[in-house]
Design a protein around this motif. Structure first.
Motif, PDB file in Angstrom:
ATOM      1  N   VAL A  65      19.355  44.709 129.516  1.00  0.00           N
ATOM      2  CA  VAL A  65      20.436  44.846 128.533  1.00  0.00           C
ATOM      3  C   VAL A  65      19.965  45.637 127.318  1.00  0.00           C
ATOM      4  N   GLN A  66      18.782  45.340 126.847  1.00  0.00           N
ATOM      5  CA  GLN A  66      18.237  46.055 125.691  1.00  0.00           C
ATOM      6  C   GLN A  66      17.999  47.527 126.018  1.00  0.00           C
ATOM      7  N   GLN A  67      17.540  47.800 127.233  1.00  0.00           N
ATOM      8  CA  GLN A  67      17.317  49.181 127.649  1.00  0.00           C
ATOM      9  C   GLN A  67      18.628  49.956 127.682  1.00  0.00           C
ATOM     10  N   LEU A  68      19.708  49.297 128.090  1.00  0.00           N
ATOM     11  CA  LEU A  68      21.012  49.959 128.157  1.00  0.00           C
ATOM     12  C   LEU A  68      21.451  50.401 126.765  1.00  0.00           C
ATOM     13  N   THR A  69      21.220  49.559 125.762  1.00  0.00           N
ATOM     14  CA  THR A  69      21.553  49.920 124.384  1.00  0.00           C
ATOM     15  C   THR A  69      20.757  51.135 123.936  1.00  0.00           C
ATOM     16  N   ALA A  70      19.470  51.144 124.255  1.00  0.00           N
ATOM     17  CA  ALA A  70      18.624  52.273 123.869  1.00  0.00           C
ATOM     18  C   ALA A  70      19.077  53.569 124.529  1.00  0.00           C
ATOM     19  N   THR A  71      19.642  53.463 125.717  1.00  0.00           N
ATOM     20  CA  THR A  71      20.061  54.652 126.462  1.00  0.00           C
ATOM     21  C   THR A  71      21.374  55.230 125.950  1.00  0.00           C
ATOM     22  N   PHE A  72      22.336  54.386 125.602  1.00  0.00           N
ATOM     23  CA  PHE A  72      23.688  54.888 125.363  1.00  0.00           C
ATOM     24  C   PHE A  72      24.225  54.749 123.937  1.00  0.00           C
ATOM     25  N   ALA A  73      23.673  53.899 123.112  1.00  0.00           N
ATOM     26  CA  ALA A  73      24.195  53.752 121.751  1.00  0.00           C
ATOM     27  C   ALA A  73      24.068  55.073 120.993  1.00  0.00           C
ATOM     28  N   GLY A  74      25.181  55.508 120.381  1.00  0.00           N
ATOM     29  CA  GLY A  74      25.192  56.751 119.630  1.00  0.00           C
ATOM     30  C   GLY A  74      25.488  57.991 120.446  1.00  0.00           C
ATOM     31  N   VAL A  75      25.685  57.827 121.743  1.00  0.00           N
ATOM     32  CA  VAL A  75      25.958  58.958 122.630  1.00  0.00           C
ATOM     33  C   VAL A  75      27.463  59.220 122.672  1.00  0.00           C
ATOM     34  N   ARG A  76      27.851  60.495 122.694  1.00  0.00           N
ATOM     35  CA  ARG A  76      29.263  60.839 122.814  1.00  0.00           C
ATOM     36  C   ARG A  76      29.799  60.383 124.173  1.00  0.00           C
ATOM     37  N   LEU A  77      31.053  59.927 124.191  1.00  0.00           N
ATOM     38  CA  LEU A  77      31.647  59.459 125.441  1.00  0.00           C
ATOM     39  C   LEU A  77      31.582  60.508 126.540  1.00  0.00           C
ATOM     40  N   ASP A  78      31.833  61.767 126.169  1.00  0.00           N
ATOM     41  CA  ASP A  78      31.841  62.817 127.180  1.00  0.00           C
ATOM     42  C   ASP A  78      30.447  63.273 127.581  1.00  0.00           C
ATOM     43  N   LYS A  86      18.574  56.749 134.487  1.00  0.00           N
ATOM     44  CA  LYS A  86      19.113  55.684 135.330  1.00  0.00           C
ATOM     45  C   LYS A  86      18.017  54.769 135.859  1.00  0.00           C
ATOM     46  N   GLN A  87      16.897  55.317 136.286  1.00  0.00           N
ATOM     47  CA  GLN A  87      15.855  54.486 136.875  1.00  0.00           C
ATOM     48  C   GLN A  87      15.154  53.598 135.853  1.00  0.00           C
ATOM     49  N   ALA A  88      15.258  53.949 134.585  1.00  0.00           N
ATOM     50  CA  ALA A  88      14.688  53.096 133.539  1.00  0.00           C
ATOM     51  C   ALA A  88      15.589  51.900 133.249  1.00  0.00           C
ATOM     52  N   ASN A  89      16.830  51.972 133.701  1.00  0.00           N
ATOM     53  CA  ASN A  89      17.832  50.934 133.452  1.00  0.00           C
ATOM     54  C   ASN A  89      18.067  50.093 134.702  1.00  0.00           C
ATOM     55  N   CYS A  90      18.795  48.991 134.519  1.00  0.00           N
ATOM     56  CA  CYS A  90      19.452  48.360 135.662  1.00  0.00           C
ATOM     57  C   CYS A  90      20.450  49.381 136.175  1.00  0.00           C
ATOM     58  N   THR A  91      20.311  49.818 137.422  1.00  0.00           N
ATOM     59  CA  THR A  91      21.179  50.884 137.923  1.00  0.00           C
ATOM     60  C   THR A  91      22.644  50.469 137.926  1.00  0.00           C
ATOM     61  N   HIS A  92      22.907  49.179 138.092  1.00  0.00           N
ATOM     62  CA  HIS A  92      24.288  48.712 138.126  1.00  0.00           C
ATOM     63  C   HIS A  92      24.910  48.740 136.729  1.00  0.00           C
ATOM     64  N   LEU A  93      24.172  48.281 135.717  1.00  0.00           N
ATOM     65  CA  LEU A  93      24.675  48.380 134.356  1.00  0.00           C
ATOM     66  C   LEU A  93      24.862  49.843 133.956  1.00  0.00           C
ATOM     67  N   ARG A 199       6.697  45.272 146.169  1.00  0.00           N
ATOM     68  CA  ARG A 199       6.692  46.269 147.243  1.00  0.00           C
ATOM     69  C   ARG A 199       7.789  47.309 147.082  1.00  0.00           C
ATOM     70  N   MET A 200       8.652  47.142 146.091  1.00  0.00           N
ATOM     71  CA  MET A 200       9.805  48.020 145.934  1.00  0.00           C
ATOM     72  C   MET A 200       9.428  49.330 145.243  1.00  0.00           C
ATOM     73  N   GLN A 201      10.161  50.402 145.586  1.00  0.00           N
ATOM     74  CA  GLN A 201      10.002  51.663 144.883  1.00  0.00           C
ATOM     75  C   GLN A 201      10.482  51.501 143.447  1.00  0.00           C
ATOM     76  N   SER A 202       9.915  52.286 142.543  1.00  0.00           N
ATOM     77  CA  SER A 202      10.207  52.127 141.107  1.00  0.00           C
ATOM     78  C   SER A 202      11.506  52.853 140.736  1.00  0.00           C
ATOM     79  N   ASN A 203      12.622  52.331 141.270  1.00  0.00           N
ATOM     80  CA  ASN A 203      13.893  53.035 141.100  1.00  0.00           C
ATOM     81  C   ASN A 203      14.898  52.285 140.238  1.00  0.00           C
ATOM     82  N   CYS A 204      14.433  51.256 139.495  1.00  0.00           N
ATOM     83  CA  CYS A 204      15.321  50.574 138.558  1.00  0.00           C
ATOM     84  C   CYS A 204      14.480  49.842 137.521  1.00  0.00           C
ATOM     85  N   PHE A 205      15.135  49.196 136.561  1.00  0.00           N
ATOM     86  CA  PHE A 205      14.453  48.499 135.473  1.00  0.00           C
ATOM     87  C   PHE A 205      13.459  47.458 136.001  1.00  0.00           C
ATOM     88  N   THR A 206      13.910  46.598 136.884  1.00  0.00           N
ATOM     89  CA  THR A 206      13.057  45.523 137.387  1.00  0.00           C
ATOM     90  C   THR A 206      11.893  46.034 138.211  1.00  0.00           C
TER      91      THR A 206
END
Length: 238
Positions: A65-78, A86-93, A199-206
């Motif tokens: 959740v905190q990572q999502l804020t860092a990614t999108f807060a202050g970004v223009r909608l468009d 995306k891979q630094a975040n929960c991909t679903h969020l 064992r998972m590939q590093s393709n999401c936050f977790t």
């Protein structure tokens, strides 16, 4: 409302996007997840982003959740769609934030309902409706697409070029259906084989190094084929 008695075993995912005055929410629920995102905006820029995880598969997921804020807060909608990370975040969020931004100025909610049947004779039927109308159907045999003919012979991971050729609305539905069909394979994998995050590939936050080694499987798994309720029954699009 539960599934009818003769419904085939299947993965179910619903996505509900609801725009409001200065905000837009996007919620998702499926066998493994129940989570939502709300973007607060001034009509042009994301002022704040809130996220809630009702049900998630790993003990480390709430930290996204905190990572999502860092990614999108202050970004223009468009510019949200092109923001990346995306891979630094929960991909679903992340996906929910993107779809919320796309629909932020819509006059009414949009609801997607996705069904991916379990493989029978190597065949899976994958369907997505948009506001109760069929938006796309994929037929997959032995992991290769049979229908539509334009995508025949491709795997789900090879559909990028075809999806990019679709119009905007069809492209959104195709991306949602493809991702759900990939996740749906989890229904055929024994839980002990999908419970070691290290064992998972590093393709999401977790699954990032340093985090996946301590992640524990915690989320309940739902089977909406036999459940008395359906995904997002607690949220009504009006």
């Amino acid at each position: 409302m539960g599934q009818v008695a003769d419904s085939p075993p299947a993965f179910h995912r619903h996505v509900l996007v609801t725009p409001g005055d200065g905000w837009v929410s996007a919620w998702l629920e499926d066998d493994y997840h129940h989570l939502g995102v709300t973007l607060r905006h001034d009509g042009e820029t994301v002022d704040r982003i809130d996220a809630e995880m009702v049900r998630a598969p790993w003990s480390t997921c709430p930290g996204a959740v905190q990572q999502l804020t860092a990614t999108f807060a202050g970004v223009r909608l468009d510019e949200v769609t092109a923001r990346g990370e995306k891979q630094a975040n929960c991909t679903h969020l992340h996906d929910l934030a993107v779809i919320a931004a796309v629909h932020a100025r819509d006059p009414a909610p949009t609801r997607y309902e996705i069904t991916v049947t379990d493989a029978a004779g190597g065949v899976r039927l994958c369907e997505i409706t948009r506001d109760s109308a069929l938006a796309l159907r994929l037929v997959e045999r032995d992991n290769l697409i049979e229908e539509p003919v334009e995508a025949r012979g491709k795997t789900l991971f090879q559909l990028g070029e075809w999806i990019a050729s679709l119009d905007e609305q069809a492209r959104e539905a195709a991306r949602l259906l493809r991702w759900a069909a990939i996740i749906a394979h989890g229904r055929a994998i024994p839980m002990d084989r999908q419970s070691d995050a290290s064992r998972m590939q590093s393709n999401c936050f977790t699954f990032q190094p340093g985090r996946k080694e301590r992640a524990q499987r915690v989320g309940a798994v739902m089977d909406f084929t036999t459940s008395a309720r359906q995904p997002l029954d607690d949220l009504v699009s009006t």
